[in-house]
Design an enzyme around this catalytic site. Sequence first.
Site, PDB file in Angstrom:
ATOM      1  N   GLY A  81       0.895  -1.168  -0.194  1.00 53.89           N
ATOM      2  CA  GLY A  81      -0.110  -0.127  -0.086  1.00 53.89           C
ATOM      3  C   GLY A  81       0.918   1.188  -0.003  1.00 53.89           C
ATOM      4  O   GLY A  81       0.471   2.125  -0.820  1.00 53.89           O
ATOM      5  N   MET A 104       5.078   2.900   1.756  1.00 56.59           N
ATOM      6  CA  MET A 104       6.290   2.674   2.460  1.00 56.59           C
ATOM      7  C   MET A 104       6.751   3.927   3.093  1.00 56.59           C
ATOM      8  O   MET A 104       6.811   4.826   2.520  1.00 56.59           O
ATOM      9  CB  MET A 104       7.315   1.997   1.455  1.00 56.59           C
ATOM     10  CG  MET A 104       8.733   1.644   1.989  1.00 56.59           C
ATOM     11  SD  MET A 104       8.570   0.594   3.513  1.00 56.59           S
ATOM     12  CE  MET A 104       9.926   1.146   4.174  1.00 56.59           C
ATOM     13  N   GLU A 146       1.675   5.973   7.406  1.00 58.75           N
ATOM     14  CA  GLU A 146       2.986   6.209   7.150  1.00 58.75           C
ATOM     15  C   GLU A 146       3.585   7.350   7.822  1.00 58.75           C
ATOM     16  O   GLU A 146       4.876   7.306   8.084  1.00 58.75           O
ATOM     17  CB  GLU A 146       3.159   6.516   5.537  1.00 58.75           C
ATOM     18  CG  GLU A 146       2.451   5.500   4.570  1.00 58.75           C
ATOM     19  CD  GLU A 146       2.904   3.893   5.066  1.00 58.75           C
ATOM     20  OE1 GLU A 146       4.267   3.981   5.342  1.00 58.75           O
ATOM     21  OE2 GLU A 146       2.188   3.058   5.082  1.00 58.75           O
ATOM     22  N   HIS A 163       4.841   6.399  11.276  1.00 57.45           N
ATOM     23  CA  HIS A 163       5.975   5.698  11.014  1.00 57.45           C
ATOM     24  C   HIS A 163       7.121   6.604  11.092  1.00 57.45           C
ATOM     25  O   HIS A 163       8.252   6.395  11.385  1.00 57.45           O
ATOM     26  CB  HIS A 163       6.172   4.948   9.701  1.00 57.45           C
ATOM     27  CG  HIS A 163       5.593   3.754   9.795  1.00 57.45           C
ATOM     28  ND1 HIS A 163       5.920   2.538  10.712  1.00 57.45           N
ATOM     29  CD2 HIS A 163       4.781   3.006   8.897  1.00 57.45           C
ATOM     30  CE1 HIS A 163       5.273   1.471  10.737  1.00 57.45           C
ATOM     31  NE2 HIS A 163       4.506   1.427   9.485  1.00 57.45           N
TER      32      HIS A 163
END
Length: 842
Positions: free
Chosen positions: A264, A266, A299, A302
């Site tokens: 999906g 990164m 994301e 992250h």
Amino acid sequence: MDNVLTQQEALLRSSQISEVSYSLKLELESRSQEYGGDSVLRFVYSGGKKGRLKVDFVSKKIEVLWLNGREETGYEKQESSLVFPFELLQSGKNELRIKYRNSFDHTGSGFHKFKDPADSSEYMHTDFEPFEAHRLFPSFDQPDLKATYDLEVTGPSEWTYIHNTLPLQEETLGEGRKKIRFAPTKRFSTYLFALIVGPYAVWEDKAGDIPLRIFCRKSLAKYMDAQNVFAITKEAFSFLQNYFGVPYPYGKYDQIFVPEFNMGAMENVGAVTFSESYIFRGPRIYSEYLNRANTIYHEMVHMWFGNLVTMKWWNDLWLNESFADYLSYYSMSHGKLFSDALEHFYVREEWAYREDQLSTTHPIAGKAENTLEAISNFDGISYSKGASVLRQLMYYVGEDKFRDAMRLYFKRHAEKNTVLEDFLNCMSEVSGIDVRGWSREWLETTGVNTLIPSAKSGKAFLLQSPSEGNGLFRTHALQAALYRESNGKLTELKRKRILIKGKETVMEEDLLPAKEDLLLLNTEDFAYAKTYLPRESLPLLKRSLSTLPDRFSRRIVWGSLWQMVRDAELSPREFLDLVFEQGLKEPDLSVRNSHILTKAMTVISNYLPETEKRNWSEKLNSVAKGELAKTSNSEQEQILWYRILEGTSRNPSQLDTLKSLFNGKERFPGLPIDQERRWGILARLSAFGDREAFELLSEEEKKDGSDLGSKKAFLARVSFPDPKTKKEAWERFLSPQEGDSTDFLRFGMRGFQWDHQKDLLVPYVEEYFRSVISIYEKRDPHFSGAFGHNLFPSFEPDPALLRKTGDFLDSHPKLPELLKKDLQQQRDDLVRTLRILEKFAK
């Protein structure tokens, strides 16, 4: 295929190596399948003079290699590494410089190159998680050897070059080429390095003082909803920086939508890559917009969980993914754009419940002996189950203490690597509760418990049962709500927090249900547990389920019913009766889509005998056609009902309706047959043997010159029920043609098997088992996974296939680990399907 790093190798190397940095120069040329590199790897060595040092690197040709200023040839070149005797190394600082040539990848990972058929533009992107950075440059490709990166790229002037940092300087070289030097990066793991190249369209904005950019291919720019993506991004930054108590650490923030991406998205530092599936080429339903927003949030989380603080090794993947999975939904729920996000988190948990009941389940804080096993841990346990138990922990310790523990975690471990104990220490310190017992109960065990209200001997209990894989009874903190039927409607009487321990918990008096009451467990979804509804509540639900006033509670009811179907505790026919009696009255479209109609389609496809499939499918198709004729429907209603119509069209009359829609002879109000729908219709017509299918496909491919058009045309052609077509497709999967990307072939695999083509597909049962080991041994994990999943002969779940799969596993004890896991899961799904079919067979 030795492209693998073991945990033991990584532990040894991190004890010998420190202070790592990379300087990388790349030479890119248009119309070339190769590129040049000049890489300098600097590190401090403290490993003594025994043994060897492994440097991860895949290259086509090493032109020259220098070690500490001297040309060196006394190393061993392996498939994915260079091995140096320790006597060649200096104690202290070392410098390894390599000039090399390499080939672009076409698997979606590594350094992937793509040519856009729409305008012949070339696009390149990196994707390195968990162990692919060494395909671009020689490296210590493991998460705990964090490094800084200094990148210089030379290439065509018309291309845009995107990295983890912004360019420091650009130099025009003449002959249509330029050189870009990027600002040195902060320290981060190799798998987070990014380089994206091509003539991208760009949009710019700011979130406070953070520069924002969005990129996508020129040919897709007309579909890019940059305003919406920026709005989501700004809302996410506004919440997360304040919540974590740490400003965004990486300067700019780019979001790049890249072609043929395997996942999906990164979370590359400052340069997040996304699948182009998130570029919507037509209107979508609300839950799809929410899911795209969730990926954007995920994301961004992250950047802190994973990038600023990174797990030491892949066995603690959950320290990245569980937190990103939960906190993305939690953050969204505090915004204005998708404040109902936690309801959709409940939908996502179905992924965890499914995988936690498979024989391949593993603890959240699991193991990863090597990087291939790490790949297999990117699953519903590391993501969804981990996220769910974090939600439970937040409910248990309180939201403020949970947040403050996160702040301490970042303060203490910024730019470092962590293990499970580091998280537990921060949470225990801030909450004042020793959470190690919670960890042993939830993070270090497997399986999902089941909760159900029950009565015996005049008393009411909440019963807990363990998973099939263990006998564990856990402690669950959750909400329960009591509803009463009055005048044909359900109203809420009581809602309160309860604690369930052990096999039986005596029910509190104010939650005791009368005959016409519904006791609903786990309202608002604070517990990770399956909940069943007592069978005696089914008549009440058949009368009044759609009148439950709380939408989230209706989700919980339908979710419980679904788990009961999967566990063979509720007949598929009873579930479908509820769908038609109450589900079609559900007022919320996202509930109707996720929990009712999608599940009805699954039940019809998987859990009914062949004769009943046809009857129920025709019934659902008829409802969809009637709903589509309504002029009062919203656009999203029409989208949903059209998908049901297409997915249930099987007989000649239904297929004629689709063909009439395709040709423009028939129309439904507010429903244009756009390019996406046209390809969907053609695939279905082809799969059912329409005589004009290939002619229509050729005409449509000329109209749609995009790469997606060619892939969907391939899918539709492979779908045709013809022995020659199937044979050619199978041979192409085994021996791809030049230029076939993993993504292109994956589309063809999706079209290969249709459940009504059993006679044609029977020969490929043997072919599958004959070929699959070689595929997993020789091909990349993304291609292997697509082959293993899409081409497993599940078109007819029967005892013979179950026996064959079990015998294959038993007779091949040394299968590649990824294949072993995939086949075990296919076997487990067969067991479940056959159990349902046998128990409820008429």
